[in-house]
Write an enzyme that holds these catalytic residues in place. Structure first.
Site, PDB file in Angstrom:
ATOM      1  N   ARG A  56      62.317  87.869  57.961  1.00 17.75           N
ATOM      2  CA  ARG A  56      62.217  89.287  58.324  1.00 17.75           C
ATOM      3  C   ARG A  56      61.712  90.083  57.124  1.00 17.75           C
ATOM      4  O   ARG A  56      60.874  90.959  57.254  1.00 17.75           O
ATOM      5  CB  ARG A  56      63.570  89.856  58.811  1.00 17.75           C
ATOM      6  CG  ARG A  56      63.543  91.382  58.916  1.00 17.75           C
ATOM      7  CD  ARG A  56      64.663  92.001  59.756  1.00 17.75           C
ATOM      8  NE  ARG A  56      65.951  91.357  59.588  1.00 17.75           N
ATOM      9  CZ  ARG A  56      66.722  91.431  58.471  1.00 17.75           C
ATOM     10  NH1 ARG A  56      66.329  92.142  57.436  1.00 17.75           N
ATOM     11  NH2 ARG A  56      67.867  90.782  58.431  1.00 17.75           N
ATOM     12  N   TYR A 109      47.560 108.804  72.572  1.00 16.12           N
ATOM     13  CA  TYR A 109      47.933 107.620  73.353  1.00 16.12           C
ATOM     14  C   TYR A 109      49.268 107.923  74.059  1.00 16.12           C
ATOM     15  O   TYR A 109      50.197 108.455  73.432  1.00 16.12           O
ATOM     16  CB  TYR A 109      48.068 106.422  72.406  1.00 16.12           C
ATOM     17  CG  TYR A 109      48.614 105.189  73.068  1.00 16.12           C
ATOM     18  CD1 TYR A 109      47.847 104.468  73.976  1.00 16.12           C
ATOM     19  CD2 TYR A 109      49.897 104.748  72.798  1.00 16.12           C
ATOM     20  CE1 TYR A 109      48.356 103.345  74.605  1.00 16.12           C
ATOM     21  CE2 TYR A 109      50.408 103.617  73.411  1.00 16.12           C
ATOM     22  CZ  TYR A 109      49.639 102.925  74.315  1.00 16.12           C
ATOM     23  OH  TYR A 109      50.143 101.814  74.922  1.00 16.12           O
ATOM     24  N   ASP A 181      45.673 107.383  63.652  1.00 20.41           N
ATOM     25  CA  ASP A 181      45.690 106.190  64.499  1.00 20.41           C
ATOM     26  C   ASP A 181      44.238 105.722  64.611  1.00 20.41           C
ATOM     27  O   ASP A 181      43.416 106.362  65.262  1.00 20.41           O
ATOM     28  CB  ASP A 181      46.278 106.542  65.870  1.00 20.41           C
ATOM     29  CG  ASP A 181      46.418 105.322  66.783  1.00 20.41           C
ATOM     30  OD1 ASP A 181      45.635 104.359  66.607  1.00 20.41           O
ATOM     31  OD2 ASP A 181      47.284 105.345  67.675  1.00 20.41           O
ATOM     32  N   LYS A 206      44.674  95.609  70.034  1.00 20.22           N
ATOM     33  CA  LYS A 206      43.381  96.018  70.570  1.00 20.22           C
ATOM     34  C   LYS A 206      42.240  95.348  69.796  1.00 20.22           C
ATOM     35  O   LYS A 206      42.136  94.139  69.825  1.00 20.22           O
ATOM     36  CB  LYS A 206      43.300  97.547  70.574  1.00 20.22           C
ATOM     37  CG  LYS A 206      44.588  98.237  71.076  1.00 20.22           C
ATOM     38  CD  LYS A 206      44.895  97.966  72.550  1.00 20.22           C
ATOM     39  CE  LYS A 206      46.291  98.443  72.966  1.00 20.22           C
ATOM     40  NZ  LYS A 206      46.643  99.812  72.639  1.00 20.22           N
TER      41      LYS A 206
HETATM   42  C1  LIG Z   1      47.820 100.554  72.460  1.00 17.72           C
HETATM   43  C2  LIG Z   1      47.839 101.709  71.544  1.00 17.72           C
HETATM   44  C3  LIG Z   1      48.984 102.037  70.805  1.00 17.72           C
HETATM   45  C4  LIG Z   1      50.307 101.305  70.970  1.00 17.72           C
HETATM   46  O1  LIG Z   1      50.238  99.983  70.543  1.00 17.72           O
HETATM   47  P1  LIG Z   1      51.075  98.767  71.198  1.00 17.72           P
HETATM   48  O2  LIG Z   1      50.572  97.589  70.446  1.00 17.72           O
HETATM   49  O3  LIG Z   1      50.779  98.739  72.658  1.00 17.72           O
HETATM   50  O4  LIG Z   1      52.512  99.064  70.934  1.00 17.72           O
HETATM   51  C5  LIG Z   1      48.904 103.095  69.931  1.00 17.72           C
HETATM   52  N1  LIG Z   1      47.763 103.813  69.787  1.00 17.72           N
HETATM   53  C6  LIG Z   1      46.650 103.531  70.491  1.00 17.72           C
HETATM   54  C7  LIG Z   1      45.427 104.352  70.292  1.00 17.72           C
HETATM   55  C8  LIG Z   1      46.655 102.477  71.396  1.00 17.72           C
HETATM   56  O5  LIG Z   1      45.547 102.225  72.106  1.00 17.72           O
END
Ligand SMILES: *Cc1c(COP(=O)(O)O)cnc(C)c1O
Length: 387
Positions: A56, A109, A181, A206
């Protein structure tokens, strides 16, 4: 640390493949092994061999990914989490205390919005919403207790563009941190820390992973001190990326540059076709000169990415029908994989924003344009739109 220092002069494509990825010291394995292990033998009490004691706190596969992430975003510290939202949760609980205020984008998001509106708020964190593509709107939301300005650019699902350098300036004057982000762009197309951001957030699920086979998240801090605080909370809160997931993300990152080039090329072709289609009312793609954020996108991005949204003539039912008729574009949530996806944000990814300031238009369709043949993708969209 010394590795990434020596590699500072290298270009992105090289760093993606080599940063943090030295051949295995013991076997020479060219690819970082999956250290599927929880604990490490000590040579006498406290005598750690490689600095590892419990997975961890740190795991060699995760370390390799974390060093790679720091190098790609040009930060001092990278940290890998079990999901993008786990990364966001760690960040907000590191930099905010009850009574603090956050400015969040009006098309964040959906999960980010839910985290602030339904979770952080219960713990006494205040938030308000601004169109971050408008610097004046952001300034108007600043309060004496504003500690974070949160930006998503390009945004999801409306593909709005925020000028990172301008908002970084506003944040600095307000004594707040700028969080970006960077999930939609990836560090290949956009580097927020170089533009003045303090922390970059990723859903590595992603484009970084890129193959729709892993859920993960990341934080990259510009500053070593903040990086250390985040690392403390990562260990204290525990939502770390497991070794296999870290390995999958690393494997994805090695081809990030070539994938993003093709995603961007294909998305441009899709956006241009949709723009001239009679059933399409509006195309939202930052690479189109008529997009409100085009000039800023040109300034801060290398290309415009693989996400395209459009509004269709005929309202919600027409939008849902296009999603249902698409064949090569798979109907599904998420984005950023090699395969193309289509979805209806109002009923799918952004259903939780219904009735809020973040509600999305009901005639909106969102595409994650993959790296298949552009001709095949265009043909599928044409048939889904009904000629
Ligand atoms: C998918 C996404 C998230 C969240 O991520 P997870 O891996 O699903 O927890 C945050 N910001 C954006 C822009 C996303 O597309």
């Amino acid at each position: 640390m010394t590795d990434s220092h020596q590699q500072q002069h290298q270009n992105f494509e090289t760093l993606a493949i080599h940063a943090g990825q030295a051949a295995d010291a013991q076997t020479g394995a060219v690819v970082t092994p999956i250290y599927q292990v929880s604990t490490y033998k000590q040579d006498g009490v406290g005598g750690l061999r490689g600095g590892y004691e419990y997975s961890r706190s740190a795991n060699p596969t995760r370390t390799a990914l974390e060093e790679n992430l720091a190098a790609l975003e040009g930060g001092r510290r990278g940290l890998a989490f079990a999901s993008g939202l786990a990364a966001e949760d760690c960040l907000l609980r590191t930099v905010l205390v009850p009574g603090d205020h956050v400015v969040i984008p009006n098309d964040a998001y959906g999960g980010t919005f839910r985290l602030f509106a339904k979770v952080a708020e219960r713990w006494g964190v205040q938030w308000s919403v601004a169109d971050t593509s408008d610097p004046t709107a952001v300034r108007e939301q600043i309060r004496p207790n504003t500690k974070v300005i949160w930006v998503e650019t390009p945004s999801n699902p409306l593909l709005g563009i925020t000028d990172i350098a301008v908002i970084a300036d506003i944040a600095r004057h307000a004594g707040a941190k700028l969080v970006v982000d960077n999930t939609f762009a990836s560090p290949y197309l956009q580097q927020p820390l170089a533009l003045g951001a303090d922390v970059v957030v990723h859903s590595t699920t992603k484009y970084m992973g890129g193959h729709s086979d892993v859920v993960g998240g990341a934080l990259i801090a510009a500053d070593a001190g903040l990086g250390e605080e985040l690392a403390f909370h990562q260990n204290a809160m525990g939502a770390v990326a497991g070794p296999f997931d870290a390995w999958l993300v690393m494997r994805g990152i090695k081809t990030l540059a070539v994938r993003m080039d093709r995603h961007s090329e294909n998305a441009t072709k899709v956006a241009e076709m949709l723009r001239s289609h009679p059933k399409v009312a509006q195309v939202l793609y930052p690479g189109l000169p008529e997009h409100a954020g085009y000039d800023i996108a040109v300034k801060q991005m290398k290309a415009f990415g693989g996400m395209v949204s459009f509004r269709i003539q005929g309202g919600e039912e027409a939008a849902v029908e296009v999603c249902n008729r698409a064949k090569l574009f798979t109907l599904g949530e998420s984005l950023g994989g090699v395969e193309s996806l289509i979805e209806h944000p109002g009923r799918m990814t952004h259903a939780s924003a219904a009735g809020s300031a973040l509600e999305v238009p009901s005639d909106l369709v969102r595409l994650s344009v993959g790296i298949e043949s552009a001709d095949d993708l265009l043909a599928d969209l044409r048939q889904a739109l009904g000629a």
